[in-house]
Design a protein around this motif. Structure first.
Motif, PDB file in Angstrom:
ATOM      1  N   MET A  77      -0.730 -10.555   3.716  1.00  0.00           N
ATOM      2  CA  MET A  77       0.185 -10.007   2.746  1.00  0.00           C
ATOM      3  C   MET A  77       1.065  -8.907   3.248  1.00  0.00           C
ATOM      4  N   LEU A  78       2.172  -8.780   3.163  1.00  0.00           N
ATOM      5  CA  LEU A  78       2.987  -7.497   3.280  1.00  0.00           C
ATOM      6  C   LEU A  78       3.107  -6.849   2.085  1.00  0.00           C
ATOM      7  N   HIS A  85       4.231  -8.918  -0.769  1.00  0.00           N
ATOM      8  CA  HIS A  85       4.907 -10.256  -0.431  1.00  0.00           C
ATOM      9  C   HIS A  85       3.943 -10.995   0.496  1.00  0.00           C
ATOM     10  N   HIS A  86       3.522 -12.428  -0.108  1.00  0.00           N
ATOM     11  CA  HIS A  86       2.536 -13.169   0.698  1.00  0.00           C
ATOM     12  C   HIS A  86       3.297 -13.822   2.068  1.00  0.00           C
ATOM     13  N   VAL A  87       2.265 -13.670   3.082  1.00  0.00           N
ATOM     14  CA  VAL A  87       3.157 -14.202   4.257  1.00  0.00           C
ATOM     15  C   VAL A  87       2.555 -15.553   4.641  1.00  0.00           C
ATOM     16  N   PRO A  88       3.206 -16.630   4.633  1.00  0.00           N
ATOM     17  CA  PRO A  88       2.789 -17.864   4.876  1.00  0.00           C
ATOM     18  C   PRO A  88       1.657 -17.968   6.653  1.00  0.00           C
ATOM     19  N   THR A 193      -8.096 -11.534   2.028  1.00  0.00           N
ATOM     20  CA  THR A 193      -6.486 -11.126   2.772  1.00  0.00           C
ATOM     21  C   THR A 193      -6.424  -9.913   3.254  1.00  0.00           C
ATOM     22  N   MET A 194      -5.606 -10.048   4.582  1.00  0.00           N
ATOM     23  CA  MET A 194      -5.465  -8.738   5.205  1.00  0.00           C
ATOM     24  C   MET A 194      -4.103  -8.291   4.614  1.00  0.00           C
ATOM     25  N   VAL A 195      -3.901  -7.006   4.255  1.00  0.00           N
ATOM     26  CA  VAL A 195      -2.709  -6.529   3.815  1.00  0.00           C
ATOM     27  C   VAL A 195      -2.040  -5.552   4.840  1.00  0.00           C
ATOM     28  N   PHE A 196      -0.950  -5.660   5.021  1.00  0.00           N
ATOM     29  CA  PHE A 196      -0.064  -4.768   6.071  1.00  0.00           C
ATOM     30  C   PHE A 196       0.902  -3.971   5.031  1.00  0.00           C
ATOM     31  N   LEU A 205      -3.234  -0.570   7.047  1.00  0.00           N
ATOM     32  CA  LEU A 205      -3.619  -2.103   6.552  1.00  0.00           C
ATOM     33  C   LEU A 205      -5.103  -1.869   6.117  1.00  0.00           C
ATOM     34  N   TYR A 206      -5.252  -2.779   5.178  1.00  0.00           N
ATOM     35  CA  TYR A 206      -6.546  -2.783   4.500  1.00  0.00           C
ATOM     36  C   TYR A 206      -7.125  -4.285   4.114  1.00  0.00           C
TER      37      TYR A 206
END
Length: 401
Positions: A77-78, A85-88, A193-196, A205-206
């Motif tokens: 996710m960004l 925003h979910h990243v495919p 989920t990894m969030v950028f 990131l987290y």
């Protein structure tokens, strides 16, 4: 058939133990020489292994041990400000494997030793003596070792790189210092989920570690370059004060920074990227891993590329008769791939401090970008689907008439 029967591997981090294990699998005796007192000495923070890197570990039997210490994360996710925003992702590929760097070093070391690779510590390389049919390494303690080839897996500040080419470029500072910590956080953190996150002042990131804590990593803009030792010489309280000021207005960055204690904070020092290295080998010496290609952490591929190169180098030394032919084939297999990924990562670095206007533009464009330029097939398909065919023989480069 190869005439190479023995190898000295300088460096016991990631590429070194993997290279030695792969060489042993290829029928070449390999011994690892590490400058530090142990396999995870002074190493901290976390990293992600991509599917291609784990697949390369499977070739040498280290895939399952590494999966055993890893946390799989299948979503990305960004976050720009308060908007996510979910990243495919590539649905047909395994998830990323998140590991603690120290645990990864220890696991790869243990696996290499169990496979029969001798490892010696406190062996800092100071020079080499080259012979017609061998190479001798000289260490700071006065000891020496001789083998058919010498492999420099000694990291971004490689001694072997300078021996191969005294004019070789060194690592470039990205203008950011790295920090990491696992701490508590009451904010809602998406699972698996990894969030950028692009915060108001800096990138971080987290992800949830699954045990009630959240791991976060900060890329702190810092004009002055600091080595790992220099950054760690600064009191943790000083860094925490700066981190809390930098990320304080972000969600959940502010809470993560405020909850992080001095004991939890891991300082990883200046973040680097390696420019293209003109000479990957000379005579009976060759480079592997971060010593020759270290994309910035933005690539998500640094460790995976090091693992791939270690395995590919072993294939080439197995199948080609002389060091020069093997090293040339290895470079031919690897240079285009690693430099392409490094270029992609360098572009991402430029977006990590967008500023107020930049953040607004990113928020407006992000939905479109996720569907177009951030399409996973375009950004990750070729990178993550890459697989090494260990059983296929490596061919030498054809001689043009």
């Amino acid at each position: 058939m190869s005439r190479i029967r023995s190898a000295l591997v300088v460096g016991g981090g990631i590429a070194g133990p993997v290279a030695a294990t792969a060489l042993l699998k290829a029928g070449i005796d390999a011994r690892v020489y590490e400058a530090y007192p142990g396999p995870s000495y002074g190493i901290g923070s976390g990293l992600a292994l991509a599917p291609n890197g784990v697949a390369a570990l499977d070739i040498v039997g280290a895939g399952d041990p590494v999966r055993g210490i890893a946390q799989p994360v299948s979503k990305m996710m960004l976050s720009v400000g308060r908007t996510r925003h979910h990243v495919p992702t590539l649905r047909d590929e395994p998830p990323l494997q998140l590991v603690d760097r120290a645990e990864l070093h220890q696991t790869l070391h243990d696996h290499a030793v169990a496979a029969g690779v001798p490892v010696e510590f406190d062996k800092r390389l100071v020079g080499v003596d080259e012979h017609a049919d061998a190479v001798t390494a000289r260490f700071a303690d006065g000891s020496t070792a001789t083998a058919d080839v010498l492999i420099g897996a000694d990291g971004i500040r490689s001694t072997v790189r300078g021996l191969i080419d005294p004019n070789a470029p060194g690592p470039r500072y990205t203008g950011m210092l790295g920090f990491g910590a696992a701490t508590e956080c009451d904010a809602e953190i998406p699972a698996d989920t990894m969030v950028f996150a692009f915060g108001q002042k800096a990138y971080y990131l987290y992800w949830s570690t699954g045990d009630g804590q959240v791991f976060w990593g900060a890329n702190l803009p810092h004009k002055q370059y600091l080595t790992l030792s220099e950054a760690r010489a600064v009191p943790a309280s000083h860094w925490l004060s700066i981190l809390r000021d930098t990320y304080g207005a972000d969600t959940p960055g502010g809470e993560l920074a405020r909850n992080t204690t001095e004991e939890q904070l891991e300082v990883t020092g200046g973040l680097h990227i390696m420019p293209p290295v003109p000479h990957w080998y000379r005579g009976r010496m060759v480079l592997v891993g971060d010593a020759v290609h270290a994309p910035s952490n933005s690539s998500g591929q640094g460790a995976s590329l090091a693992i791939e190169s270690a395995v590919q180098l072993a294939r080439c030394l197995r199948d080609l008769p002389e060091p020069e032919a093997a090293f040339a084939a290895y470079e031919r297999l690897r240079r285009g791939r690693v430099e392409g990924i490094a270029m992609r990562a360098a572009k991402i670095n430029n977006s990590k401090t967008p500023g107020p206007v930049g953040r607004k533009i990113m928020n407006l464009l992000m939905p479109l970008m996720v569907k177009t330029v951030m399409n996973p097939e375009k950004t990750m398909g070729a990178e993550q689907r890459y697989r090494i065919d260990w059983d296929s023989p490596v061919q030498s480069e054809p001689v043009l008439a």
